[in-house]
Design a protein around this motif. Structure first.
Motif, short mmCIF file in Angstrom:
data_model
loop_
_atom_site.label_atom_id
_atom_site.label_comp_id
_atom_site.label_asym_id
_atom_site.label_seq_id
_atom_site.Cartn_x
_atom_site.Cartn_y
_atom_site.Cartn_z
N ASN A 37 -83.44 -31.81 -59.12
CA ASN A 37 -82.37 -31.00 -59.67
C ASN A 37 -82.06 -31.47 -61.09
O ASN A 37 -82.05 -32.66 -61.36
CB ASN A 37 -81.11 -31.13 -58.79
N PRO A 253 -74.32 -30.30 -56.92
CA PRO A 253 -75.34 -30.36 -57.97
C PRO A 253 -74.74 -30.82 -59.29
O PRO A 253 -73.56 -30.59 -59.57
CB PRO A 253 -75.82 -28.90 -58.06
N THR A 407 -76.94 -26.14 -63.14
CA THR A 407 -78.02 -27.12 -63.09
C THR A 407 -79.24 -26.62 -63.86
O THR A 407 -79.65 -25.46 -63.71
CB THR A 407 -78.43 -27.39 -61.62
#
Length: 427
Positions: A37, A253, A407
Motif C-alpha cells: 500500500n 490505509p 493511498t
C-alpha cells in the motif's frame, strides 16, 4: 484396496505477480514485482525478479531505476484481482475434493480418502486444470497431516523433478525430507522459535521432532507441540471447513500525501468507517467497541512525531454506517491536534457478536433493525452497480476530482475478471 485419509496442500506459486501475468500473458517470463500500500515496498516477486536479486521488502525508491530502465515491471497492489483469482482456484479444487479449507489467499487444504496413487493422479489433474483455466502454476503436497503436507509442498515447489506434486508417505522418506527442512521454514515456528531452537543446536525439522514434548511445549507453546506431533505423523490440526468470523476489523490505509487539517482527516475516516461497516455486515456481525487512532510518519524522524487513540463503547452493538461514523467523527475531533503532518487515520471495530442477537441497555437509544437491513441492501447495490449509486439524502456526494490524499497507486493494473469496463477484448 489400501485406502487411507490424505491431506492435500495447494499453494499458488508467486501468487500476486502471477495474477498480473495471467491477465497479461505478455509479461510471462519477465521480472514483475508487486508493491505494498502506498507503493512503498516490494511484497511479492516473480521468479525473474527474484533472480535479479530484488529482496522481499525492498524499498521501492531504491529499485525505481530498474523500472525506469525497463528491467523491472511493478504493479500497485490489486486485492480485488487477487481475491477473485483465489476464489477461482478454490472452486476448481472443490470440483475434485469436496472437503476444502481456505487457509490464506493463495493456500488451501483438502482431505480425501483413497489410495496414494489415486491421490497423486488427482493432484496432477487439479494442477493441470488450474493452469489451463487460470494460467497459474501451483505446487501440491500430499501427506497424512497438514503440517507434513506443507513440507511436501515446500519440496514440490523447489525440486523440478517432481513437476509440482510431491507426496510424503513412508517413514524413512519423511525423516530424510525433514532433515533437509530448516526449522525456520516450518509452519508456525517464526523468528523467536527458530532462535530458541538454534540455541540448543536444533537446525532442522527432524531434530525438532526428537526433542522431549515438555521442552517443546514450554519453549514453543502448545502450537509448537502440535506441530511436532503432526511432523511425527499424528493428526492434530483437522481441516477448518467453516471460515470463522474475525474477532476485530481494522481499516487504516496510509495517506498518499501529508495531511494536516481536520476536515480532510474526517473525510478519510468516513471512507474507512464505510469500508469497515461493509466488512462487518459481510460476516454478519455487530461491533460493541470502536478504536479511532491517528499518527504521523514514524520514519520521518526529522519531523515532530505525534500519535493518539481512544477505545470506547458504542451506544449499542451495531453495524450501521451512520451510527459508526457519527461516533468516530466525534472522537476524532478530540484526538486531533493541529501542527503535525499526519500519515494515517484509522478505525478498528471489536467486541464483535452475531447480528442475529442484540443486547439492549437501559436509558439509551434502541437500534432500529430496519436500518441494518437497509445497509445490507445498499451493500448489494453498491457491489453490483458501483459504490456511488445510492446514499443518504443528507450525504449527497459532491462531484469533485478524486482526493489527492488517497493511498498512492501509481502503477495500477487492470482487473478484467471483476470490472466490466476493464474486461479483456478479443483482437
Amino acid at each position: 484396496m489400501n485406502e487411507e485419509v490424505w491431506k492435500i496442500h495447494i499453494d499458488v506459486n508467486n501468487f500476486y505477480p502471477s495474477c498480473h501475468v495471467s491477465v497479461n500473458p505478455a509479461l510471462r517470463g519477465k521480472a514483475v514485482a508487486v508493491l505494498s500500500n502506498n507503493d512503498g515496498n516490494v511484497i511479492a516477486r516473480s521468479v525473474a525478479a527474484k533472480a535479479m536479486g530484488i529482496p522481499m521488502g525492498a524499498v521501492f525508491h531504491e529499485i525505481k531505476h530498474l523500472v525506469t530502465s525497463g528491467k523491472l515491471i511493478v504493479f500497485s497492489s490489486k486485492y480485488q484481482l487477487y481475491g477473485d483469482f483465489s476464489t477461482r482456484v478454490m472452486n476448481i479444487l472443490r470440483r475434485f475434493i469436496p472437503a476444502v479449507e481456505l487457509y490464506s489467499i493463495d493456500e488451501g487444504f483438502g482431505e480425501i480418502k483413497a489410495e496414494l496413487k489415486e491421490v497423486i493422479e488427482l493432484a496432477r489433474k487439479v494442477k493441470d486444470t488450474i493452469f489451463r483455466w487460470l494460467r497459474l502454476h501451483v505446487s501440491i503436497g500430499i501427506a497424512k497431516t497438514k503440517s507434513l503436507a506443507k513440507v511436501a509442498t515446500h519440496i514440490a515447489k523447489r525440486k523440478e523433478e517432481y513437476d509440482g506434486v510431491f507426496a510424503l508417505s513412508e517413514p524413512d522418506q519423511t525423516h530424510s525430507v525433514l532433515s533437509e527442512i530448516k526449522v525456520g521454514d516450518l509452519w508456525g515456528i517464526g523468528y523467536s522459535g527458530e532462535k530458541k531452537l538454534n540455541a540448543i543446536g536444533v537446525e532442522n525439522a527432524f531434530q525438532l521432532i526428537g526433542l522431549p514434548d515438555g521442552w517443546i511445549q514450554k519453549n514453543l507453546t502448545v502450537q509448537g507441540l502440535r506441530l511436532a506431533y503432526e511432523l511425527r505423523g499424528e493428526v492434530c490440526r483437522p481441516l477448518q471447513l467453516e471460515i470463522k468470523p474475525k474477532k476485530a476489523i481494522m481499516v487504516a490505509p496510509s495517506f498518499g500525501r501529508v495531511v494536516t487539517d481536520l476536515e480532510t482527516m474526517t473525510k478519510a475516516l468516513m471512507r474507512h468507517v464505510i469500508k469497515a461497516g461493509e466488512k462487518l455486515r459481510h460476516q454478519h456481525s455487530k461491533a460493541a467497541l470502536m478504536t479511532v487512532f491517528i499518527n504521523t510518519n514514524r520514519f520521518a524522524k526529522h519531523k515532530p512525531q505525534f500519535s493518539n487513540s481512544l477505545t470506547f463503547s458504542l451506544p449499542f452493538a451495531t453495524n450501521e454506517n451512520e451510527v459508526l461514523f457519527r461516533c468516530a467523527a466525534s472522537v476524532l475531533s478530540h484526538l486531533y491536534t493541529p501542527g503535525y503532518d499526519y500519515h494515517k487515520v484509522g478505525v478498528m471495530l471489536s467486541g464483535l457478536s452475531t447480528d442475529t442477537s442484540q443486547q439492549l441497555k437501559l436509558f439509551v437509544e434502541t437500534p432500529d433493525p430496519r436500518r441494518s437491513r437497509l445497509e445490507k441492501v445498499f451493500d448489494r447495490l453498491r457491489l453490483k452497480f458501483g459504490r456511488d449509486l445510492v446514499f443518504y439524502a443528507d450525504r449527497i456526494p459532491v462531484k469533485e476530482p478524486e482526493p489527492d490524499w488517497l493511498t498512492k497507486q501509481q502503477y495500477k493494473s487492470e482487473a478484467p475478471t471483476t470490472n466490466w469496463k476493464e474486461i479483456l477484448k478479443a483482437a
